[in-house]
Design a protein around this motif. Structure first.
Motif, PDB file in Angstrom:
ATOM      1  N   ASN A 119      68.039  74.294  51.516  1.00 51.88           N
ATOM      2  CA  ASN A 119      67.829  73.685  52.830  1.00 51.88           C
ATOM      3  C   ASN A 119      68.193  72.204  52.811  1.00 51.88           C
ATOM      4  N   TYR A 120      68.891  71.771  53.862  1.00 50.26           N
ATOM      5  CA  TYR A 120      69.168  70.348  54.057  1.00 50.26           C
ATOM      6  C   TYR A 120      67.923  69.694  54.641  1.00 50.26           C
ATOM      7  N   GLU A 121      67.686  68.432  54.292  1.00 46.49           N
ATOM      8  CA  GLU A 121      66.523  67.722  54.838  1.00 46.49           C
ATOM      9  C   GLU A 121      66.601  67.583  56.351  1.00 46.49           C
ATOM     10  N   TYR A 134      71.150  74.902  56.291  1.00 45.37           N
ATOM     11  CA  TYR A 134      71.064  75.384  54.919  1.00 45.37           C
ATOM     12  C   TYR A 134      72.422  75.892  54.459  1.00 45.37           C
ATOM     13  N   TYR A 135      72.518  76.159  53.176  1.00 48.30           N
ATOM     14  CA  TYR A 135      73.682  76.814  52.592  1.00 48.30           C
ATOM     15  C   TYR A 135      73.183  77.685  51.447  1.00 48.30           C
ATOM     16  N   HIS A 136      74.042  78.565  50.964  1.00 47.04           N
ATOM     17  CA  HIS A 136      73.661  79.469  49.885  1.00 47.04           C
ATOM     18  C   HIS A 136      74.427  79.127  48.615  1.00 47.04           C
TER      19      HIS A 136
END
Length: 134
Positions: free
Chosen positions: A78-80, A84-86
């Motif tokens: 998760n980005y702050e 998100y990315y995997h």
């Protein structure tokens, strides 16, 4: 068409052949898996694609096959600021080996059952009667 069992037994097989035999994985799938195994950290699809010199969408399909087969794990980062990315990392080889052993045991039991059915279906009645008398 797949090779017959007798043809497979006559060939020299390597451990990578198991990936093809058990899970139908293609060469690109094996290349992507090798890229993940040789990395010290989890990789994104873009990083996998770069390492195997393929388009992102092509690498994505290979990674999805590996994920479905249980060879890799997916983790969400998760980005702050939101989103998100995997990333993907290889599954523990002993877990993969255990899964393949279970699959082999299931296959062996199924083949034994089919051989028994074959024998029952094609056994001649006079032979079966002679066997029953003895």
């Amino acid at each position: 068409m797949p090779d017959s069992m007798s043809e497979q037994l006559q060939r020299d097989m390597e451990c990578e052949g198991l990936l093809e035999c058990f899970h139908g994985l293609k060469q690109l799938d094996k290349d992507c898996y090798q890229a993940l195994v040789s990395s010290d950290e989890a990789l994104t699809i873009d990083e996998v694609a770069e390492r195997v010199d393929r388009e992102r969408s092509t690498a994505y399909r290979a990674v999805q096959r590996l994920l479905k087969a249980g060879f890799i794990q997916k983790e969400q980062i998760n980005y702050e600021q939101g989103g998100y990315y995997h990333v993907y990392r290889p599954t523990d080889p002993s877990q993969i080996a255990d899964d393949m052993q279970r699959m082999l045991n299931d296959w062996y039991a199924k083949m034994g059952q089919l051989i028994g059915e074959f024998e029952e279906k094609y056994d001649r009645p006079e032979r079966a009667a002679a066997t029953a008398e003895n």
